[in-house]
Enzyme design. Structure first.
Site, PDB file in Angstrom:
ATOM      1  N   VAL B  76      99.361  40.801  66.003  1.00  0.00           N
ATOM      2  CA  VAL B  76      98.645  39.779  66.770  1.00  0.00           C
ATOM      3  C   VAL B  76      99.658  38.708  67.143  1.00  0.00           C
ATOM      4  O   VAL B  76     100.360  38.191  66.269  1.00  0.00           O
ATOM      5  CB  VAL B  76      97.494  39.173  65.943  1.00  0.00           C
ATOM      6  N   GLU B 168     106.425  39.139  35.968  1.00  0.00           N
ATOM      7  CA  GLU B 168     106.192  40.581  35.919  1.00  0.00           C
ATOM      8  C   GLU B 168     107.425  41.358  36.380  1.00  0.00           C
ATOM      9  O   GLU B 168     107.795  42.371  35.784  1.00  0.00           O
ATOM     10  CB  GLU B 168     104.949  40.940  36.751  1.00  0.00           C
ATOM     11  N   ALA B 313      94.317  37.555  44.738  1.00  0.00           N
ATOM     12  CA  ALA B 313      93.358  38.535  45.245  1.00  0.00           C
ATOM     13  C   ALA B 313      91.894  38.124  45.024  1.00  0.00           C
ATOM     14  O   ALA B 313      91.084  38.224  45.954  1.00  0.00           O
ATOM     15  CB  ALA B 313      93.649  39.903  44.630  1.00  0.00           C
TER      16      ALA B 313
END
Lengths: 426, 426
Positions: B76, B168, B313
């Protein structure tokens, strides 16, 4: 001698087998990638059924428990027979007492190297991933251009070469196109999808018996593949290919038509055939150098029928083992038995529950051949993990028609550079 | 109206959830890739534990049975509020009645965009694969240079940013380095391997309770990770990073320090915060345009504590569902309840059997938190196949320390261009 220095160039089937069979010597295995690939299933990565990690293994991990093997990831730039060294692109040269040359082959374009950019082939994992991305992107691009012209050639896939690789690719693409991409691209008319298999000779699978060739051709035709026989390719461009007298517009041309051995072999100063392969002696050595061996796709080695052996995994594996035995037992040049290839038969898969198999005079096709193909390929995979993964992926694909590896990681650069399509308001 | 035209920009957690919740409208989902990625496990692809196909799904396949969704793979380039269209790079513009803007974010380099080439981040599958290749190649290159100097900075991995992603990554790299690469590279002295986690603030995992931060830091330290707190990065080069007062030589710098929302948002002409996020109203719309929603990482949305919600999330998923409800029920702007984020807690994994979890006042760490982390992540994966694959890959890795995806597909271009090392005979 204290410890024989064996250098192996190439971690394909031949080189890997040789290294695994040499438990004593001081071995250096050189490969330009960090992994061994199970080439017979490469086409399944290209057609999204398997992920790269399913059929490739880091060479270092394979030799983790074999402490006499050192692995180097590098390009070999030359072999210097007089100095007994191999020169590498990025590391110091390596000296050898025995050398096993197994660099494999790339595609041959019959002297038209400029065809490669429009018609890539399928030899390495990188080839497979690039082919997969290009193919998936062709569908995406056709979808977004659906109101414009030019979709037809984007959805025409031309596979040049009707040997096992070409046949397996054509079958896998036909299945993927109709069963997977069809439901995913509801606005594309799948009548526009063409998969065309082009072969210069009079039949596909020329290595197989004529009857099995016909069976395979009939199965492919039922799956919607168009087979064009006696159609040698005379021109390849980005927008199409000339096969026989016909011009086929296509932006997806895949080359599966022939091999050319690694150019590294030219530095050996030994006789080569027209494909660049070294014409080895019966013990797979080069003339006047009994401790330099050439094996696999790189070797022009005569079989018992005086024809060169084909460039397939079983030949390379047996040659790797044969050569390792000569080195382990330090067999004097004049006491070596000649290499004899034990032909265990041939298999080629066409699609779901469709394959052909030939074991001497025994011919099998259909479901039985396909199950055999599955079992043989699972069996020859390295490690329990790969067998488990490939088997579970195949089962999943078989049940759902949703193969597991359909990701486009890179948009082709051409897209960004190409002029935008018309911005006509809706 | 006959059929409401909803356009969704972005197939991440927010956009995907919105599209799945809108069963009636005429939906166009636009993404620049062809897949949805489960971002919380992206670091496991970067550190070879999982394959790309394990945690990504073709968007088209996800919407195969939802016939009201059309998927377009394209960039876009602008949103034109007056004309009610979005303009695309390669396709015709798309008109909308309702627009959901969920383009996500990229890394922020505090105004130093030139740092990106030396310190790439981890947002997309392409990022993860490139990071993996670079990391694997660093080991290969160190191995072949082992007699030369300069190996130290090649085996120093600097991770900038002590949030969950940085923690992590550091934990996974430490485990990979010592347990997997160690046995694979017997000639490298693994004392040379350094994993350094750099954080500007006074502690890692600042979003967690201080006690859990300390637990995580202790666990990382036991695994050999060097943590440098209060060390803001002031310079990044290809050969090292300045953190606090210290210059750390390293050719492997990974950026996990901050986000900048998509530049596409600039075309909305709505108020933005310093990270480029749109300051949305309580119903996630932009001012004076009640049918243009901005969600996920792209939205600066205040929580109940008047602080902006984090870019994670669960926030994006809940926002996607909230916005879809407003559209389905066609709720008038003055009758909308404000968006309220239901915080279900936070988890971060450090390594094998090591994680921290925080649910309101309940804090858990160690094996229990890690099992919880595994279960939650498996549960949120899409499709049975992915759950099965990820679970079997984790089990295999846990048992063997041989993660499944350690392939280098491309040699970095610099290798071929760099001058060869000295060809000193052995």
């Amino acid at each position: 001698m204290a410890s024989t220095r064996v250098v192996i160039i190439g971690g394909g089937f031949g080189g890997l087998t040789a290294a695994r069979s040499l438990r004593q010597a001081d071995i250096t295995l050189i490969d330009r990638t960090n992994h061994h690939v199970f080439q017979p299933l490469l086409y399944q990565v290209a057609t999204t059924a398997l992920s790269p990690g399913d059929i490739a293994w880091p060479l270092r991990t394979l030799f983790r428990s074999q402490r006499n093997v050192r692995v180097i990831m590098d390009d070999v730039i030359s072999i210097e027979r007089a100095a007994r060294i191999v020169r590498l692109q990025n590391s110091s040269p390596i000296a050898f007492d025995r050398l096993i040359v197994a660099p494999g082959s790339r595609h041959a374009y019959f002297g038209h190297d400029e065809w490669e950019s429009s018609a890539p082939g399928l030899k390495t994992m990188t080839d497979a991933v690039q082919l997969r991305e290009k193919m998936l992107f062709a569908f995406e691009d056709a979808e977004r251009r659906r109101t414009l012209t030019g979709v037809q050639s984007q959805l025409t896939f031309v596979i040049v070469g009707g040997g096992p690789t070409g046949v397996e690719l054509a079958g896998a693409l036909a299945e993927l196109g109709r069963k997977t991409m069809g439901p995913d691209f509801p606005s594309l008319r799948l009548e526009s999808l063409s998969i065309i298999l082009v072969e210069a000779g009079p039949r596909i699978l020329p290595g197989f018996d004529a009857e099995l060739s016909a069976t395979a051709a009939a199965a492919l035709t039922r799956m919607g593949v168009i087979i064009k026989l006696r159609s040698p390719v005379s021109a390849v461009h980005a927008d199409g290919v000339r096969a026989g007298q016909e011009w086929i517009p296509s932006t997806n041309i895949i080359w599966a038509a022939g091999n050319r051995a690694s150019p590294l072999l030219n530095t050996l100063s030994a006789p080569q055939d027209s494909f660049g392969r070294i014409k080895v002696r019966p013990d797979l050595t080069i003339p006047e150098d009994p401790w330099i061996f050439v094996i696999g796709d790189a070797a022009h080695c005569l079989g018992q029928d005086e024809m060169p052996l084909p460039g397939i995994a079983p030949v390379a594996i047996q040659q790797g083992r044969y050569v390792a035995d000569l080195i382990v037992q330090n067999v004097a040049p004049d006491q070596r038995p000649r290499f004899v290839y034990a032909d265990r038969g041939m298999l080629a898969t066409i699609g779901r529950a469709q394959a052909v198999a030939q074991f001497g005079s025994i011919h099998v096709s259909g479901l039985v051949a396909w199950l055999l193909w599955c079992i043989v390929h699972i069996f020859f995979l390295i490690s329990f993990r790969s067998r488990f993964r490939v088997m579970s992926e195949w089962t999943w694909y078989y049940l759902t028609f949703k193969p597991g590896a359909r990701l486009i990681l890179e948009q082709p650069a051409t897209t960004h550079n190409s002029p935008s399509t018309d911005h006509t308001p809706l």
